[in-house]
Design an enzyme around this catalytic site. Structure first.
Site, short mmCIF file in Angstrom:
data_model
loop_
_atom_site.label_atom_id
_atom_site.label_comp_id
_atom_site.label_asym_id
_atom_site.label_seq_id
_atom_site.Cartn_x
_atom_site.Cartn_y
_atom_site.Cartn_z
N ASN A 80 3.39 6.24 7.16
CA ASN A 80 2.18 6.16 6.06
C ASN A 80 1.50 7.22 5.34
O ASN A 80 1.05 8.48 5.95
CB ASN A 80 0.76 5.73 7.38
CG ASN A 80 -0.31 4.97 6.20
OD1 ASN A 80 -0.02 5.36 5.26
ND2 ASN A 80 -1.93 4.52 7.20
N TYR A 122 -10.21 0.56 7.43
CA TYR A 122 -8.85 1.04 8.31
C TYR A 122 -9.39 0.08 9.75
O TYR A 122 -8.28 1.07 10.44
CB TYR A 122 -9.33 2.29 7.94
CG TYR A 122 -8.88 3.07 6.77
CD1 TYR A 122 -7.27 2.64 5.91
CD2 TYR A 122 -9.47 4.00 5.90
CE1 TYR A 122 -7.29 3.49 4.39
CE2 TYR A 122 -8.97 4.12 4.58
CZ TYR A 122 -8.37 4.01 3.93
OH TYR A 122 -8.12 4.11 2.16
N HIS A 168 1.14 0.59 5.89
CA HIS A 168 -0.39 1.22 5.07
C HIS A 168 -1.58 0.17 6.46
O HIS A 168 -1.04 -1.31 6.73
CB HIS A 168 -1.06 0.56 4.14
CG HIS A 168 0.33 1.29 2.54
ND1 HIS A 168 0.01 3.15 2.64
CD2 HIS A 168 1.11 1.62 1.88
CE1 HIS A 168 0.69 3.10 1.94
NE2 HIS A 168 1.77 2.29 2.09
N LEU A 169 -2.47 0.56 6.38
CA LEU A 169 -3.14 -0.38 7.45
C LEU A 169 -4.52 -1.72 6.68
O LEU A 169 -4.43 -2.10 7.08
CB LEU A 169 -4.88 0.72 7.87
CG LEU A 169 -4.05 1.51 8.87
CD1 LEU A 169 -4.85 2.89 9.05
CD2 LEU A 169 -4.20 1.48 10.11
N SER A 170 -4.59 -0.44 5.42
CA SER A 170 -5.37 -0.87 4.06
C SER A 170 -3.57 -2.22 3.55
O SER A 170 -2.87 -1.60 3.38
CB SER A 170 -6.75 -0.87 3.44
OG SER A 170 -5.68 0.15 2.27
N HIS A 174 0.80 7.99 -3.55
CA HIS A 174 0.15 7.49 -5.15
C HIS A 174 0.63 8.48 -5.82
O HIS A 174 0.22 8.39 -7.46
CB HIS A 174 -1.65 7.09 -5.43
CG HIS A 174 -1.58 6.15 -4.40
ND1 HIS A 174 -1.18 5.00 -3.65
CD2 HIS A 174 -2.71 6.37 -3.24
CE1 HIS A 174 -1.66 4.42 -2.23
NE2 HIS A 174 -2.32 5.51 -2.15
N ASP A 214 11.50 12.55 -2.01
CA ASP A 214 12.50 13.31 -2.46
C ASP A 214 13.22 14.60 -1.18
O ASP A 214 14.31 14.47 -1.16
CB ASP A 214 11.93 14.87 -3.32
CG ASP A 214 12.00 14.02 -5.07
OD1 ASP A 214 12.70 13.73 -5.29
OD2 ASP A 214 11.74 15.44 -5.75
N ARG A 235 -4.27 2.56 -5.89
CA ARG A 235 -3.08 2.52 -5.02
C ARG A 235 -2.40 2.04 -5.56
O ARG A 235 -1.42 1.31 -4.71
CB ARG A 235 -3.71 2.13 -4.45
CG ARG A 235 -5.62 3.03 -3.87
CD ARG A 235 -6.63 2.76 -2.38
NE ARG A 235 -7.71 3.23 -2.74
CZ ARG A 235 -7.72 4.33 -2.08
NH1 ARG A 235 -6.55 4.80 -1.02
NH2 ARG A 235 -8.94 5.12 -2.29
C1 DQA Z 1 -3.35 4.17 3.52
C2 DQA Z 1 -4.21 4.04 1.89
C3 DQA Z 1 -4.26 4.80 1.06
O1 DQA Z 1 -4.46 4.56 -0.31
C4 DQA Z 1 -4.62 5.75 1.32
O2 DQA Z 1 -5.09 6.73 0.22
C5 DQA Z 1 -5.24 6.26 2.88
C6 DQA Z 1 -4.27 5.05 3.88
C7 DQA Z 1 -3.43 2.54 3.98
O3 DQA Z 1 -3.09 3.17 5.62
O4 DQA Z 1 -4.46 1.37 4.10
O5 DQA Z 1 -5.29 7.11 3.41
O6 DQA Z 1 -2.61 4.85 3.17
#
Ligand code: DQA
Length: 148
Positions: free
Chosen positions: A75, A23, A101-103, A81, A88, A112
């Site tokens: 985010n 992250y 998403h950061l990753s 997941h 909804d 994921r």
């Molecule tokens: C995340 C990716 C998700 O899988 C993880 O649970 C996070 C961060 C990301 O920003 O990469 O908490 O959303």
């Protein structure tokens, strides 16, 4: 001028210290400041909200509809997941949102690789660290400008 919202799910308050190999080192406060600055540069206003609680995120989405929020950078973190309820809520208010998403979850564990949001988002940006948020906001602004 549009009112925008950055919405952050669980554990993102720990950014900067949390698994930096996934992250990065930017804090959530730094990301929120960057987003507010980028929104202001385009003549818009952006508020931010983070919570670990699914119900608090849902209530913030409902409030966004009452406030006339034009778009959301979201985010959902771990709820990406798992959360039919957050999906909804976004469908209920029909506010356009970009999933960020950061990753890059697609390059991580199999659990994921399913998102409850990607198919209803304007778009998804993942894998660029804090830059994912900035790119997500720019994509959202382009979408809103096209729709106006
Ligand atoms: C995340 C990716 C998700 O899988 C993880 O649970 C996070 C961060 C990301 O920003 O990469 O908490 O959303």
């Amino acid at each position: 001028m549009a009112q925008l919202l950055a919405l952050h799910g669980p554990n993102l308050d720990l950014l900067g210290r949390r698994e930096p190999e996934h992250y990065g080192h930017d804090t959530l406060a730094a990301i929120d400041a960057l987003l507010a600055e980028e929104a202001a540069r385009a003549g818009h206003r952006l508020a931010s909200f983070q919570s670990a609680a699914e119900h608090a995120l849902i209530e913030r989405i409902h409030a966004a509809a009452r406030e006339g929020v034009a778009g959301i950078v979201f985010n959902p973190a771990g709820y990406t997941h798992t959360s039919v309820a957050l999906r909804d809520a976004l469908l209920a208010v029909a506010i356009p949102f970009v999933e960020v998403h950061l990753s890059n979850p697609q390059a991580r564990e199999p659990f994921r690789q399913r998102s409850y949001f990607s198919d209803i988002a304007v778009g998804t940006v993942a894998g660029f660290g804090a830059e994912s948020y900035r790119l997500g906001l720019l994509g959202l602004l382009a979408h809103l400008a096209r729709a106006a």
